[in-house]
Design a protein around this motif. Structure first.
Motif, PDB file in Angstrom:
ATOM      1  N   PRO A  35       0.759  -1.302   0.127  1.00  0.00           N
ATOM      2  CA  PRO A  35      -0.032  -0.022  -0.005  1.00  0.00           C
ATOM      3  C   PRO A  35       1.039   1.387  -0.054  1.00  0.00           C
ATOM      4  O   PRO A  35       0.398   2.186  -0.567  1.00  0.00           O
ATOM      5  CB  PRO A  35      -0.734  -0.242   1.251  1.00  0.00           C
ATOM      6  CG  PRO A  35      -0.813  -1.715   1.165  1.00  0.00           C
ATOM      7  CD  PRO A  35       0.357  -2.370   1.082  1.00  0.00           C
ATOM      8  N   SER A  36       1.797   1.347   0.698  1.00  0.00           N
ATOM      9  CA  SER A  36       2.770   2.672   0.782  1.00  0.00           C
ATOM     10  C   SER A  36       3.295   2.978  -0.706  1.00  0.00           C
ATOM     11  O   SER A  36       3.701   3.889  -0.931  1.00  0.00           O
ATOM     12  CB  SER A  36       3.750   2.415   2.133  1.00  0.00           C
ATOM     13  OG  SER A  36       4.694   1.368   1.566  1.00  0.00           O
ATOM     14  N   ARG A  37       3.598   2.009  -1.422  1.00  0.00           N
ATOM     15  CA  ARG A  37       4.050   2.155  -2.762  1.00  0.00           C
ATOM     16  C   ARG A  37       3.125   2.144  -3.681  1.00  0.00           C
ATOM     17  O   ARG A  37       3.146   2.974  -4.838  1.00  0.00           O
ATOM     18  CB  ARG A  37       5.196   0.927  -2.945  1.00  0.00           C
ATOM     19  CG  ARG A  37       5.747   1.080  -4.333  1.00  0.00           C
ATOM     20  CD  ARG A  37       6.572  -0.305  -4.959  1.00  0.00           C
ATOM     21  NE  ARG A  37       5.484  -1.362  -5.020  1.00  0.00           N
ATOM     22  CZ  ARG A  37       5.690  -2.618  -4.567  1.00  0.00           C
ATOM     23  NH1 ARG A  37       6.770  -3.188  -4.213  1.00  0.00           N
ATOM     24  NH2 ARG A  37       4.670  -3.595  -4.783  1.00  0.00           N
ATOM     25  N   MET A 151     -13.670  -2.968   1.700  1.00  0.00           N
ATOM     26  CA  MET A 151     -12.502  -3.798   1.504  1.00  0.00           C
ATOM     27  C   MET A 151     -12.738  -4.877   0.557  1.00  0.00           C
ATOM     28  O   MET A 151     -11.880  -5.319  -0.100  1.00  0.00           O
ATOM     29  CB  MET A 151     -11.975  -4.043   2.742  1.00  0.00           C
ATOM     30  CG  MET A 151     -10.645  -4.558   2.800  1.00  0.00           C
ATOM     31  SD  MET A 151      -9.393  -3.381   2.026  1.00  0.00           S
ATOM     32  CE  MET A 151      -7.907  -3.827   2.570  1.00  0.00           C
ATOM     33  N   SER A 152     -13.995  -5.530   0.675  1.00  0.00           N
ATOM     34  CA  SER A 152     -14.246  -6.615  -0.191  1.00  0.00           C
ATOM     35  C   SER A 152     -13.871  -6.135  -1.628  1.00  0.00           C
ATOM     36  O   SER A 152     -13.488  -7.087  -2.409  1.00  0.00           O
ATOM     37  CB  SER A 152     -15.537  -7.206   0.135  1.00  0.00           C
ATOM     38  OG  SER A 152     -16.536  -6.155   0.089  1.00  0.00           O
ATOM     39  N   GLU A 153     -14.453  -5.224  -2.061  1.00  0.00           N
ATOM     40  CA  GLU A 153     -14.433  -4.743  -3.355  1.00  0.00           C
ATOM     41  C   GLU A 153     -12.900  -4.500  -3.836  1.00  0.00           C
ATOM     42  O   GLU A 153     -12.474  -5.009  -4.883  1.00  0.00           O
ATOM     43  CB  GLU A 153     -15.111  -3.539  -3.813  1.00  0.00           C
ATOM     44  CG  GLU A 153     -15.206  -2.952  -4.928  1.00  0.00           C
ATOM     45  CD  GLU A 153     -15.817  -1.974  -5.336  1.00  0.00           C
ATOM     46  OE1 GLU A 153     -16.775  -1.824  -6.133  1.00  0.00           O
ATOM     47  OE2 GLU A 153     -15.477  -0.760  -4.529  1.00  0.00           O
ATOM     48  N   GLU A 154     -12.345  -3.945  -3.070  1.00  0.00           N
ATOM     49  CA  GLU A 154     -10.772  -3.681  -3.300  1.00  0.00           C
ATOM     50  C   GLU A 154      -9.982  -5.076  -3.350  1.00  0.00           C
ATOM     51  O   GLU A 154      -9.346  -5.450  -4.131  1.00  0.00           O
ATOM     52  CB  GLU A 154     -10.044  -2.731  -2.375  1.00  0.00           C
ATOM     53  CG  GLU A 154      -8.704  -2.562  -2.505  1.00  0.00           C
ATOM     54  CD  GLU A 154      -8.077  -1.778  -1.291  1.00  0.00           C
ATOM     55  OE1 GLU A 154      -6.815  -2.130  -1.192  1.00  0.00           O
ATOM     56  OE2 GLU A 154      -8.565  -0.866  -0.701  1.00  0.00           O
TER      57      GLU A 154
END
Length: 167
Positions: A35-37, A151-154
């Motif tokens: 995530p940070s990248r 979050m489930s969609e992501e």
């Protein structure tokens, strides 16, 4: 990965009070996501589209394949009409009105191809890559152009890649 809204529906509407958690039947993922990248928020629409086009060109230029998921079909059309999409070769658009979606799903994982989808296509479509050039380039690259509320969609959209022991 269900959100509170989804959990409430399961409990209240369907009367399901207990749950079990089981390990994935798919084994270890080869997904390279940090995530940070990998999560980027641009300050305006121009820079947002510029970043999307850069991701497409970077990954298709090295023999990769790119799936780009937009929040709405209107945003797909706006991006495709912008100067940022000019010159992107093998660019395909899939919407709810597209006939023969299976054809475009198969094409989407081929070397040098970019396919634009709406968020609805981020669930349920099975993208299988048989192109060794794409795998050598790091696998199918997925770009989600919006932040998911759930979050489930992501997870579903992210899961369109690194399938069948692929990167």
């Amino acid at each position: 990965c269900l959100g509170e809204y989804e959990k409430k529906i399961i409990k209240d509407d369907f009367g399901i009070k207990a749950q079990s958690v089981t390990p994935s039947i798919y084994g270890e993922t080869r997904l390279d996501f940090t995530p940070s990248r990998d999560v980027v928020i641009e300050k305006d629409q121009e820079q947002h589209w510029q970043k999307i086009a850069h991701q497409i060109r970077t990954h298709t230029g090295n023999a990769g394949a790119v799936l780009v998921f937009f929040e709405t079909e209107q945003k797909i059309a706006a991006f495709k009409a912008s100067h940022h999409a000019e010159g992107i070769e093998n660019l395909h658009v899939v919407t709810t009105a597209t006939d023969n979606i299976d054809f475009y799903v198969k094409q989407a994982t081929r070397s040098g191809h970019t396919t634009l989808f709406s968020r609805i296509h981020g669930r349920g479509l099975d993208f299988v890559c048989h192109d060794p050039a794409v795998e050598k380039d790091g696998g199918v690259h997925v770009v989600q152009t919006f932040l998911s509320v759930e979050m489930s969609e992501e997870i579903q959209i992210r899961g369109r890649t690194s399938r069948q022991d692929k990167r």
